[in-house]
Design a protein around this motif. Structure first.
Motif, PDB file in Angstrom:
ATOM      1  N   LYS A 257       7.866  46.823  15.202  1.00  0.00           N
ATOM      2  CA  LYS A 257       7.857  46.093  16.478  1.00  0.00           C
ATOM      3  C   LYS A 257       9.129  46.354  17.273  1.00  0.00           C
ATOM      4  O   LYS A 257       9.093  46.492  18.491  1.00  0.00           O
ATOM      5  CB  LYS A 257       7.645  44.606  16.220  1.00  0.00           C
ATOM      6  CG  LYS A 257       6.237  44.310  15.763  1.00  0.00           C
ATOM      7  CD  LYS A 257       6.042  42.853  15.394  1.00  0.00           C
ATOM      8  CE  LYS A 257       4.628  42.631  14.881  1.00  0.00           C
ATOM      9  NZ  LYS A 257       4.409  41.262  14.411  1.00  0.00           N
ATOM     10  N   SER A 258      10.243  46.454  16.578  1.00  0.00           N
ATOM     11  CA  SER A 258      11.511  46.752  17.246  1.00  0.00           C
ATOM     12  C   SER A 258      11.471  48.151  17.872  1.00  0.00           C
ATOM     13  O   SER A 258      11.888  48.345  19.021  1.00  0.00           O
ATOM     14  CB  SER A 258      12.658  46.641  16.240  1.00  0.00           C
ATOM     15  OG  SER A 258      13.871  47.014  16.830  1.00  0.00           O
ATOM     16  N   CYS A 259      10.966  49.114  17.129  1.00  0.00           N
ATOM     17  CA  CYS A 259      10.849  50.474  17.663  1.00  0.00           C
ATOM     18  C   CYS A 259       9.885  50.523  18.830  1.00  0.00           C
ATOM     19  O   CYS A 259      10.130  51.213  19.820  1.00  0.00           O
ATOM     20  CB  CYS A 259      10.390  51.433  16.570  1.00  0.00           C
ATOM     21  SG  CYS A 259      11.687  51.851  15.393  1.00  0.00           S
TER      22      CYS A 259
ATOM     23  N   GLN B  69      11.526  54.857   7.598  1.00  0.00           N
ATOM     24  CA  GLN B  69      11.751  54.083   8.814  1.00  0.00           C
ATOM     25  C   GLN B  69      11.749  54.982  10.046  1.00  0.00           C
ATOM     26  O   GLN B  69      11.200  54.613  11.090  1.00  0.00           O
ATOM     27  CB  GLN B  69      13.055  53.273   8.730  1.00  0.00           C
ATOM     28  CG  GLN B  69      12.992  52.105   7.755  1.00  0.00           C
ATOM     29  CD  GLN B  69      13.070  52.541   6.296  1.00  0.00           C
ATOM     30  OE1 GLN B  69      13.854  53.408   5.926  1.00  0.00           O
ATOM     31  NE2 GLN B  69      12.244  51.944   5.453  1.00  0.00           N
TER      32      GLN B  69
ATOM     33  N   ALA C 215       8.613  44.290  11.165  1.00  0.00           N
ATOM     34  CA  ALA C 215       9.693  43.967  12.106  1.00  0.00           C
ATOM     35  C   ALA C 215      10.306  45.250  12.668  1.00  0.00           C
ATOM     36  O   ALA C 215      10.589  45.340  13.867  1.00  0.00           O
ATOM     37  CB  ALA C 215      10.754  43.112  11.420  1.00  0.00           C
ATOM     38  N   GLY C 216      10.505  46.248  11.809  1.00  0.00           N
ATOM     39  CA  GLY C 216      11.038  47.529  12.267  1.00  0.00           C
ATOM     40  C   GLY C 216      10.092  48.229  13.234  1.00  0.00           C
ATOM     41  O   GLY C 216      10.523  48.776  14.254  1.00  0.00           O
TER      42      GLY C 216
ATOM     43  N   GLU D  23       9.382  43.317   6.559  1.00  0.00           N
ATOM     44  CA  GLU D  23      10.506  44.078   7.113  1.00  0.00           C
ATOM     45  C   GLU D  23      10.015  45.340   7.823  1.00  0.00           C
ATOM     46  O   GLU D  23      10.542  45.719   8.874  1.00  0.00           O
ATOM     47  CB  GLU D  23      11.490  44.464   6.003  1.00  0.00           C
ATOM     48  CG  GLU D  23      12.234  43.281   5.416  1.00  0.00           C
ATOM     49  CD  GLU D  23      13.074  43.692   4.227  1.00  0.00           C
ATOM     50  OE1 GLU D  23      13.793  44.713   4.312  1.00  0.00           O
ATOM     51  OE2 GLU D  23      13.009  42.984   3.206  1.00  0.00           O
TER      52      GLU D  23
ATOM     53  N   CYS E 131       9.105  54.718  13.108  1.00  0.00           N
ATOM     54  CA  CYS E 131       9.610  54.537  14.465  1.00  0.00           C
ATOM     55  C   CYS E 131       9.092  55.643  15.387  1.00  0.00           C
ATOM     56  O   CYS E 131       8.614  55.370  16.489  1.00  0.00           O
ATOM     57  CB  CYS E 131      11.132  54.490  14.452  1.00  0.00           C
ATOM     58  SG  CYS E 131      11.857  53.824  15.966  1.00  0.00           S
TER      59      CYS E 131
ATOM     60  N   ALA F 220       9.204  48.113  20.929  1.00  0.00           N
ATOM     61  CA  ALA F 220       9.866  47.494  22.082  1.00  0.00           C
ATOM     62  C   ALA F 220      10.885  48.437  22.707  1.00  0.00           C
ATOM     63  O   ALA F 220      11.056  48.453  23.935  1.00  0.00           O
ATOM     64  CB  ALA F 220      10.544  46.186  21.657  1.00  0.00           C
ATOM     65  N   ALA F 221      11.553  49.229  21.889  1.00  0.00           N
ATOM     66  CA  ALA F 221      12.582  50.145  22.389  1.00  0.00           C
ATOM     67  C   ALA F 221      12.002  51.438  22.961  1.00  0.00           C
ATOM     68  O   ALA F 221      12.703  52.179  23.637  1.00  0.00           O
ATOM     69  CB  ALA F 221      13.549  50.495  21.252  1.00  0.00           C
TER      70      ALA F 221
ATOM     71  N   GLN G  83       6.541  54.897  18.518  1.00  0.00           N
ATOM     72  CA  GLN G  83       7.006  55.221  19.871  1.00  0.00           C
ATOM     73  C   GLN G  83       6.154  56.324  20.498  1.00  0.00           C
ATOM     74  O   GLN G  83       5.880  56.282  21.702  1.00  0.00           O
ATOM     75  CB  GLN G  83       8.481  55.602  19.854  1.00  0.00           C
ATOM     76  CG  GLN G  83       9.370  54.409  19.628  1.00  0.00           C
ATOM     77  CD  GLN G  83      10.848  54.741  19.686  1.00  0.00           C
ATOM     78  OE1 GLN G  83      11.256  55.900  19.675  1.00  0.00           O
ATOM     79  NE2 GLN G  83      11.670  53.706  19.737  1.00  0.00           N
TER      80      GLN G  83
END
Length: 158
Positions: A120-122, A72, A117-118, A114, A76, A124-125, A80
């Motif tokens: 996409k979350s990373c 993960q 989703a991880g 999953e 990430c 976005a952050a 990024q």
């Protein structure tokens, strides 16, 4: 058959890439990419993928060279880095969605939904891009991932 490419000599989609002192080995392996101490191994199939995806998998494996074997964290960091450097954009998730959504996962990797989703979350952050790529020349910048020699680790990962 395999090809060994010295550190700093690999080009992905027309862009030079480097991960510290890690060399690149191109070989027909069971996964798209993996890492061993001092080496990133790429399946030749990687070179037929879209440029952003080629850079993502290379950056993912570079993250293992630099930070260890947490999948993960590698995902990430790669996503990024791609956003910050301008070689991965939101629309590149279309390919990721199509290719990763049905993966079952394993002891090291989350199941596809999953994992997506991880990612996409990373994304976005992550920080806004430092460089706005020129559309016809994307990715516009090299994957300047590491200037220092990476820490070497003891087990392979993908």
């Amino acid at each position: 058959m395999q090809e060994v490419i010295p550190a700093g000599s690999l080009t992905l989609a027309g862009t030079p890439v480097r991960c510290g002192v890690a060399r690149t080995v191109v070989a027909p392996i069971g996964d798209i990419a993996m890492t061993y101490p001092g080496a990133i191994v790429l399946n030749p199939r990687l070179f037929s993928m879209p440029p952003a995806i080629q850079h993502f998998w290379y950056a993912h494996e570079c993250a293992h060279q630099l930070f260890g074997y947490d999948e993960q964290n590698a995902d990430c960091w790669a996503i990024q880095t791609g956003k910050r450097m301008g070689w991965f954009r939101m629309e590149d998730f279309q390919w990721m969605n199509r290719e990763l959504q049905y993966l079952p996962g394993d002891a090291d990797h989350l199941p596809g939904p999953e994992r997506l989703a991880g990612l996409k979350s990373c994304y976005a952050a992550g920080a806004a891009p430092e460089v706005q790529p020129v559309p016809e020349a994307r990715p516009a910048t090299a994957t300047r991932i590491a200037r220092q020699a990476p820490a070497l680790h003891s087990r392979p990962s993908s």
